[in-house]
Design a protein around this motif. Structure first.
Motif, mmCIF file in Angstrom:
data_model
loop_
_atom_site.group_PDB
_atom_site.id
_atom_site.type_symbol
_atom_site.label_atom_id
_atom_site.label_comp_id
_atom_site.label_asym_id
_atom_site.label_seq_id
_atom_site.Cartn_x
_atom_site.Cartn_y
_atom_site.Cartn_z
ATOM 1 N N PRO A 153 0.747 -1.033 -0.010
ATOM 2 C CA PRO A 153 -0.024 0.006 -0.133
ATOM 3 C C PRO A 153 0.899 1.292 -0.032
ATOM 4 C CG PRO A 153 -0.049 -0.950 2.074
ATOM 5 C CD PRO A 153 0.395 -1.957 1.113
ATOM 6 N N ALA A 154 0.276 2.312 -0.772
ATOM 7 C CA ALA A 154 0.712 3.513 -0.674
ATOM 8 C C ALA A 154 0.108 4.547 0.298
ATOM 9 C CB ALA A 154 0.995 4.052 -2.154
ATOM 10 N N PHE A 155 0.764 4.882 1.411
ATOM 11 C CA PHE A 155 -0.160 5.948 2.245
ATOM 12 C C PHE A 155 -0.108 7.483 2.086
ATOM 13 C CE2 PHE A 155 0.457 1.696 4.560
ATOM 14 C CZ PHE A 155 -0.804 1.405 4.673
ATOM 15 N N TYR A 156 0.652 7.652 1.283
ATOM 16 C CA TYR A 156 0.742 9.192 0.749
ATOM 17 C C TYR A 156 -0.420 9.543 0.117
ATOM 18 C CZ TYR A 156 1.674 7.573 -4.193
ATOM 19 O OH TYR A 156 1.609 7.131 -5.348
ATOM 20 N N ARG A 157 -1.147 8.659 -0.294
ATOM 21 C CA ARG A 157 -2.764 8.794 -0.865
ATOM 22 C C ARG A 157 -3.773 9.085 0.231
ATOM 23 N NH1 ARG A 157 -5.612 5.266 -5.223
ATOM 24 N NH2 ARG A 157 -7.267 6.752 -4.625
ATOM 25 N N ASP A 167 -7.234 -0.713 -4.817
ATOM 26 C CA ASP A 167 -7.517 0.032 -6.125
ATOM 27 C C ASP A 167 -6.229 0.768 -6.259
ATOM 28 O OD1 ASP A 167 -9.867 -0.926 -6.364
ATOM 29 O OD2 ASP A 167 -10.917 0.978 -6.067
ATOM 30 N N HIS A 168 -5.250 1.386 -5.475
ATOM 31 C CA HIS A 168 -4.276 1.990 -5.986
ATOM 32 C C HIS A 168 -3.296 1.031 -6.181
ATOM 33 C CE1 HIS A 168 -1.051 4.787 -5.862
ATOM 34 N NE2 HIS A 168 -0.243 4.082 -5.393
ATOM 35 N N SER A 169 -3.030 -0.175 -5.451
ATOM 36 C CA SER A 169 -2.163 -1.402 -6.102
ATOM 37 C C SER A 169 -2.567 -1.851 -7.558
ATOM 38 C CB SER A 169 -2.170 -2.500 -5.009
ATOM 39 O OG SER A 169 -1.510 -2.163 -3.986
ATOM 40 N N ILE A 170 -3.816 -1.879 -7.804
ATOM 41 C CA ILE A 170 -4.287 -2.412 -9.112
ATOM 42 C C ILE A 170 -4.061 -1.418 -10.039
ATOM 43 C CG2 ILE A 170 -6.398 -2.768 -10.471
ATOM 44 C CD1 ILE A 170 -5.488 -5.297 -8.620
ATOM 45 N N GLY A 171 -4.346 -0.227 -9.824
ATOM 46 C CA GLY A 171 -3.917 0.966 -10.599
ATOM 47 C C GLY A 171 -2.377 0.930 -11.077
ATOM 48 N N ARG A 172 -1.741 0.796 -10.216
ATOM 49 C CA ARG A 172 -0.153 0.664 -10.464
ATOM 50 C C ARG A 172 0.129 -0.335 -11.356
ATOM 51 N NH1 ARG A 172 3.182 3.933 -10.847
ATOM 52 N NH2 ARG A 172 4.663 3.096 -9.316
ATOM 53 N N ASP A 180 -4.728 3.045 -18.254
ATOM 54 C CA ASP A 180 -4.845 3.959 -17.177
ATOM 55 C C ASP A 180 -6.326 3.905 -16.646
ATOM 56 O OD1 ASP A 180 -5.362 6.139 -15.217
ATOM 57 O OD2 ASP A 180 -4.182 7.632 -16.897
ATOM 58 N N ALA A 181 -6.558 3.106 -15.584
ATOM 59 C CA ALA A 181 -8.120 3.069 -14.996
ATOM 60 C C ALA A 181 -8.443 4.107 -14.214
ATOM 61 C CB ALA A 181 -8.052 1.771 -14.271
ATOM 62 N N GLY A 182 -7.637 5.358 -14.028
ATOM 63 C CA GLY A 182 -7.991 6.367 -13.458
ATOM 64 C C GLY A 182 -8.294 6.132 -11.822
ATOM 65 N N LEU A 183 -7.310 5.233 -11.404
ATOM 66 C CA LEU A 183 -7.272 4.811 -9.942
ATOM 67 C C LEU A 183 -5.777 5.035 -9.366
ATOM 68 C CD1 LEU A 183 -7.700 0.922 -10.527
ATOM 69 C CD2 LEU A 183 -9.550 2.981 -9.745
ATOM 70 N N VAL A 184 -4.948 6.078 -9.929
ATOM 71 C CA VAL A 184 -3.808 6.258 -9.264
ATOM 72 C C VAL A 184 -3.669 8.036 -9.449
ATOM 73 C CG1 VAL A 184 -1.156 6.467 -9.329
ATOM 74 C CG2 VAL A 184 -2.553 4.232 -10.170
ATOM 75 N N ARG A 185 -3.513 8.354 -8.063
ATOM 76 C CA ARG A 185 -3.427 9.932 -7.974
ATOM 77 C C ARG A 185 -1.767 10.136 -8.308
ATOM 78 N NH1 ARG A 185 -5.017 12.453 -2.694
ATOM 79 N NH2 ARG A 185 -2.920 11.681 -1.955
#
Length: 189
Positions: A153-157, A167-172, A180-185
């Motif tokens: 997990p990325a906690f900066y989000r 979803d962040h992991s899936i987006g990456r 690009d599924a629009g899941l990553v900021r």
């Protein structure tokens, strides 16, 4: 010639079946990506233990579903063009089969086909802690062209829900296929 917008998604028996499920949910929203699903027998057990999803509902998210023993499936042939394969989650058993080209089931065969055709294979390995044997398998798979991407997990989000973390992991992971599924900021955006 452009690559076809097909992606193979395999859900194996490691904890974290939700990663494969959420990948299918988001890919379903991208009408231009055709999905080919393989769910192992161990994954069926994990899905029942870890989620409220019915197998039929997961299968309905995919455009095509292949039985893990069907080595005659289209995805077992290099002439069937795809963007590659996402194994989410990836068990150590599956990692071992892929690393050693042990094509006894459709997941390992489809991954082997992608690797020999120089297509992306992203393995969301779900195991911890790791011993030297696991690390050696990861090195072997990587040397053959696979990308090991444990779902960290990325906690900066500042995630608020489990779905945010997943979803962040899936987006990456989908980024690695150029999807690009629009899941990553994005950092800095």
């Amino acid at each position: 010639m452009e690559r076809p917008d097909r992606l193979v998604v395999a859900i194996t028996g490691a904890s974290g079946a939700i990663y494969g499920i959420r990948a299918l949910v988001h890919l379903r929203q991208l009408a231009q990506v055709e999905t080919h699903l393989v769910v192992t027998a161990a994954a069926r057990r994990t899905i029942a233990e870890e989620t409220d999803w019915a197998l039929a509902d997961i299968v309905a998210l995919a455009d095509h579903c292949h039985h893990p023993a069907n080595l005659g499936a289209a995805i077992a042939s290099g002439s069937f063009r795809t963007r590659g394969m996402l194994v989410a989650p990836c068990s150590v058993k599956t990692l071992s089969s892929i690393a050693h080209c042990a094509d006894g089931d459709l997941v390992a065969r489809a991954a082997d086909v992608c690797l020999k055709e120089r297509r992306r294979v992203v393995l969301m390995l779900r195991e911890t802690p790791l011993h030297a044997g696991h690390i050696a398998l990861m090195a072997t798979a990587t040397a053959s062209g696979a990308i090991l991407m444990p779902p960290v997990p990325a906690f900066y989000r500042r995630p608020q829900t489990i779905d945010d973390i997943v979803d962040h992991s899936i987006g990456r992971a989908l980024d690695l296929f150029g999807i690009d599924a629009g899941l990553v900021r994005r950092w800095g955006e």
